[in-house]
Design an enzyme around this catalytic site. Structure first.
Site, PDB file in Angstrom:
ATOM      1  N   HIS A   1      -0.657 -14.283  -7.711  1.00 35.65           N
ATOM      2  CA  HIS A   1      -0.328 -12.852  -7.643  1.00 35.65           C
ATOM      3  C   HIS A   1      -0.556 -12.162  -8.996  1.00 35.65           C
ATOM      4  CE1 HIS A   1       2.565 -14.052  -4.154  1.00 35.65           C
ATOM      5  NE2 HIS A   1       1.289 -14.191  -3.831  1.00 35.65           N
TER       6      HIS A   1
ATOM      7  N   HIS B   1      -1.537  -8.941   2.237  1.00 35.85           N
ATOM      8  CA  HIS B   1      -1.126  -9.976   1.279  1.00 35.85           C
ATOM      9  C   HIS B   1      -2.163 -11.093   1.193  1.00 35.85           C
ATOM     10  CE1 HIS B   1       1.331 -12.113  -1.515  1.00 35.85           C
ATOM     11  NE2 HIS B   1       0.953 -13.205  -0.877  1.00 35.85           N
TER      12      HIS B   1
ATOM     13  N   ASP C   1      -3.979 -12.456  -2.140  1.00 40.59           N
ATOM     14  CA  ASP C   1      -4.156 -13.864  -2.522  1.00 40.59           C
ATOM     15  C   ASP C   1      -5.631 -14.177  -2.786  1.00 40.59           C
ATOM     16  OD1 ASP C   1      -1.495 -14.675  -2.436  1.00 40.59           O
ATOM     17  OD2 ASP C   1      -1.604 -15.399  -0.367  1.00 40.59           O
TER      18      ASP C   1
ATOM     19  N   HIS D   1      -5.421 -20.719  -0.074  1.00 37.55           N
ATOM     20  CA  HIS D   1      -5.699 -21.168  -1.442  1.00 37.55           C
ATOM     21  C   HIS D   1      -6.632 -22.382  -1.486  1.00 37.55           C
ATOM     22  CE1 HIS D   1      -2.787 -18.297  -2.698  1.00 37.55           C
ATOM     23  NE2 HIS D   1      -1.764 -18.936  -2.170  1.00 37.55           N
TER      24      HIS D   1
HETATM   25 ZN   LIG Z   1       0.517 -14.914  -2.025  1.00 32.57          ZN
END
Ligand SMILES: [Zn+2]
Length: 292
Positions: free
Chosen positions: A85, A242, A246, A269
């Site tokens: 973030h 969101h 990311d 991720h």
């Molecule tokens: Zn996040």
């Protein structure tokens, strides 16, 4: 071309240092963070001030050591956790150089978005540096998929991201969001979107001893078809926004700004990191470029 437009072709750092205090979402540990201006061409570097010798690690994808819950970078015997973030705020506001000092291993989660980082960056202000920004320009499409997870990047004279997610949960369902990653859009459309989790996972994470710093103050929590946060959502499609946040944070680990259009579907991720390794092995699909 106006000054404002040319500005993005030069590197920037912060005008002055800024301070944060908070808790790591997975560790539950208190942490103080200081971010300082840094010289041109140095990038974003993290330092552990609690370890002797101020050990440091550069925020680039090759230094990622774990992506199971958050993006973690490391350098041999130490780690820095949950950087995504903050990295999104650096990238979204086009701040190229900075030194981040932490007195623990996990960044503070703040409100679960990039809002607090963004606010303080804006208040400190940006300083233009006497060095050109070196862009990674995508020259031909690169795509990678695994099951129904997909990431692709395509030639574009701007930096755009289109993100799509699909959850069986009726509160989320299918959401798509697309925007150009420039500071105005980042601040207005992306920076306030919070991380989210399911009550069933919160319970699972508690059993694993993770998510100790997590609460309704630092995430949107969904219990079956209900949002538990008393104030509800900040954006109608906060979830996909969101995920886009990311994505900005993970692609910031290129270590240089991008000219291209990223499209992701059901990614996260781990897959972002896989994709970056793949992208940089495709040497005919990108080149570096500067404009001043
Ligand atoms: Zn996040």
């Amino acid at each position: 071309m106006s000054c404002q437009n040319k500005d993005k072709y030069y590197q920037h750092t912060l005008k002055k240092e800024i301070h944060f205090k908070g808790k790591g979402v997975h560790s539950g540990k208190d942490v103080s963070m200081v971010i300082k201006p840094a010289p041109p061409n140095s990038g974003i570097n993290f330092f552990r001030s609690d370890l002797s010798g101020y050990k440091s690690v550069k925020a680039i994808f090759k230094n990622v050591t774990d992506t199971s819950l958050a993006t973690v970078i490391g350098n041999g015997d130490f780690i820095i956790s949950t950087i995504e973030h903050l990295m999104a705020a650096f990238s979204g506001l086009q701040i190229d150089n900075g030194e981040v000092y932490l007195d623990n291993y996990e960044l503070p989660i703040m409100d679960g978005s990039a809002f607090v980082f963004t606010e303080k960056f804006l208040r400190a202000g940006k300083k233009q540096q006497k060095a050109a920004r070196h862009f990674i320009e995508i020259t031909s499409p690169v795509e990678l998929s695994e099951g129904d997870t997909f990431v692709g990047v395509y030639p574009d004279n701007k930096y755009n991201i289109t993100c799509s997610i699909e959850f069986k949960n009726p509160v989320i369902g299918k959401q798509v969001f697309s925007t150009e990653i420039i500071p105005e859009n980042f601040v207005e459309e992306i920076s306030r979107a919070r991380t989210f989790g399911f009550m069933s996972d919160v319970e699972a994470m508690n059993l694993l001893g993770l998510g100790r710093g997590g609460s309704l103050e630092s995430a949107v929590v969904i219990d079956e078809d209900t949002i538990l946060n008393p104030d509800g959502l900040r954006y109608e499609n906060e979830f996909v926004r969101h995920k886009l946040l990311d994505c900005i944070g993970d692609f910031a680990l290129i270590g240089m700004p991008l000219l291209g259009h990223i499209k992701t579907s059901k990614s996260g991720h781990l897959f972002h990191n896989k994709f970056l390794h793949f992208l940089f092995s495709q040497k005919d699909s990108w080149r570096t470029r500067s404009f001043v």
